[in-house]
Design an enzyme around this catalytic site. Structure first.
Site, mmCIF file in Angstrom:
data_model
loop_
_atom_site.group_PDB
_atom_site.id
_atom_site.type_symbol
_atom_site.label_atom_id
_atom_site.label_comp_id
_atom_site.label_asym_id
_atom_site.label_seq_id
_atom_site.Cartn_x
_atom_site.Cartn_y
_atom_site.Cartn_z
ATOM 1 C CG ASP A 109 -7.478 39.307 53.758
ATOM 2 O OD1 ASP A 109 -7.428 39.904 54.811
ATOM 3 O OD2 ASP A 109 -8.609 38.956 53.058
ATOM 4 C CB THR A 184 -37.223 30.341 42.852
ATOM 5 O OG1 THR A 184 -38.558 30.076 42.778
ATOM 6 C CG2 THR A 184 -36.946 30.754 44.228
HETATM 7 C C1 LIG Z 1 -12.858 41.634 55.556
HETATM 8 C C2 LIG Z 1 -12.165 40.131 55.719
HETATM 9 C C3 LIG Z 1 -13.224 39.498 56.472
HETATM 10 C C4 LIG Z 1 -12.059 39.307 54.400
HETATM 11 O O1 LIG Z 1 -11.494 37.912 54.609
HETATM 12 P P1 LIG Z 1 -11.713 36.876 53.687
HETATM 13 O O2 LIG Z 1 -13.029 36.955 52.801
HETATM 14 O O3 LIG Z 1 -10.539 36.697 52.745
HETATM 15 O O4 LIG Z 1 -11.781 35.601 54.536
HETATM 16 C C5 LIG Z 1 -10.851 39.980 56.516
HETATM 17 O O5 LIG Z 1 -9.893 41.010 55.789
HETATM 18 C C6 LIG Z 1 -10.862 40.640 58.037
HETATM 19 O O6 LIG Z 1 -11.040 39.843 58.814
HETATM 20 N N1 LIG Z 1 -10.594 41.947 57.933
HETATM 21 C C7 LIG Z 1 -10.489 42.829 59.272
HETATM 22 C C8 LIG Z 1 -11.039 43.987 59.176
HETATM 23 C C9 LIG Z 1 -10.376 45.053 58.413
HETATM 24 O O7 LIG Z 1 -9.800 44.527 57.257
HETATM 25 O O8 LIG Z 1 -10.601 46.030 58.439
HETATM 26 K K LIG Z 2 -11.339 38.749 50.682
#
Ligand SMILES: CC(C)(COP(=O)(O)O)[C@@H](O)C(=O)NCCC(=O)O
Ligand SMILES: [K+]
Ligand SMILES: Nc1ncnc2c1ncn2[C@@H]1O[C@H](COP(=O)(O)OP(=O)(O)O)[C@@H](O)[C@H]1O
Length: 257
Positions: A109, A184
């Protein structure tokens, strides 16, 4: 037409791209048990409901959950008679460099967001994506991914409070009326909301200082507008940033064969 799929740890987004625009976008929860047949029933029902007569010839997938990729490959093969491009796999070429420590598997992503950011806004960017985790991707002047920051996501932070503390309820994020909460829920919302405003500001300022150059901040993910309403944190908000990146990577791979 292209079926572009962006699987996050919480939700999976499917979009159909006709070469010029997205003609439909649907979201489902990410579940690695879901089979190709289940995806197809869901997808074809929605297409019929919206009277979309798209012939899917190509598929591209970005998934932060490796286990869902298998069933999406079966979906492509069985129902669309195509081999999907899977971002992060060696056979998927990227139009930008990735300059990180050897052996690092950058989240697909984040690579897609980098490509999208570079395509739309050039270089020297910070791309902030509010997902399960909140990621900051640093894009060099030439479009390369050069690293970034991973912070706990907004909803993840709220769930963590609820899960770890017996007396803290499940709370949805919203902007609190004041910083000092008098109940809260208001106290929890304040901690996360203002804590997050601080987190975003501090991380972006430190990235800019470390790189010693002005940088444009691009945001994506459903929660970005909530923070932007309060402080001018981002230069641009682009809801379809990741989807746009998938179309750019697909085009790049088609062009080079
Ligand atoms: C940081 C994340 C967990 C974000 O994932 P998401 O929130 O989009 O599901 C994903 O980009 C990931 O698994 N990254 C691997 C480690 C890295 O990007 O260095
Ligand atoms: K993300
Ligand atoms: N507009 C929104 N308002 C409130 N919560 C949202 C909104 N958009 C997404 N969320 C929540 O943000 C979290 C991350 O969702 P999502 O962006 O789909 O993550 P991922 O890409 O990691 O699957 C989820 O808990 C989701 O329910």
């Amino acid at each position: 037409m292209l079926l572009a799929i962006d699987c996050g740890n919480t939700n999976t987004v499917f979009s159909i791209w006709d070469g010029t625009r997205f003609i439909a976008t649907w979201r489902t929860s990410t579940e690695h048990q879901r089979t190709a047949d289940q995806y197809y029933v869901w997808l074809s029902t929605l297409m019929a409901f919206q009277k979309i007569e798209a012939e899917i010839t190509d598929m591209i997938v970005s998934s932060t959950v490796p286990r869902v990729v298998f069933n999406l490959r079966v979906l492509a093969d069985r129902y669309f008679n195509t081999r999907p491009i899977v971002v992060g796999k060696p056979e998927c070429a990227l139009p930008v460099d990735v300059r990180v420590d050897a052996g690092t598997a950058v989240g697909p992503d984040r690579l897609v967001n980098t490509v999208a950011g570079h395509d739309l806004y050039g270089g020297d960017l910070i791309v902030v994506d509010f997902g399960t985790a909140t990621t900051f991707d640093v894009v060099d002047h030439d479009g390369a991914y050069v690293g970034g920051v991973i912070a706990p996501g907004v909803n993840l932070s709220l769930s963590a409070l609820h899960q770890a503390a017996a007396a803290l309820p499940h709370v949805d994020i919203s902007k609190p009326q004041s910083v000092v909460g008098t109940n809260t829920v208001a106290c929890m919302q304040s901690g996360i909301f203002w804590g997050y405003i601080g987190l975003i500001k501090e991380i972006c300022a430190r990235i800019k200082a470390e790189r010693e150059r002005p940088m444009k901040i691009i945001s994506t993910g459903g929660l970005a507008p909530l923070f932007q309403q309060t402080e001018d944190l981002f230069d641009v908000f682009r809801d379809d940033l990741t989807m746009h990146g998938l179309t750019v990577i697909h085009k790049h791979n088609k062009a080079i064969g």
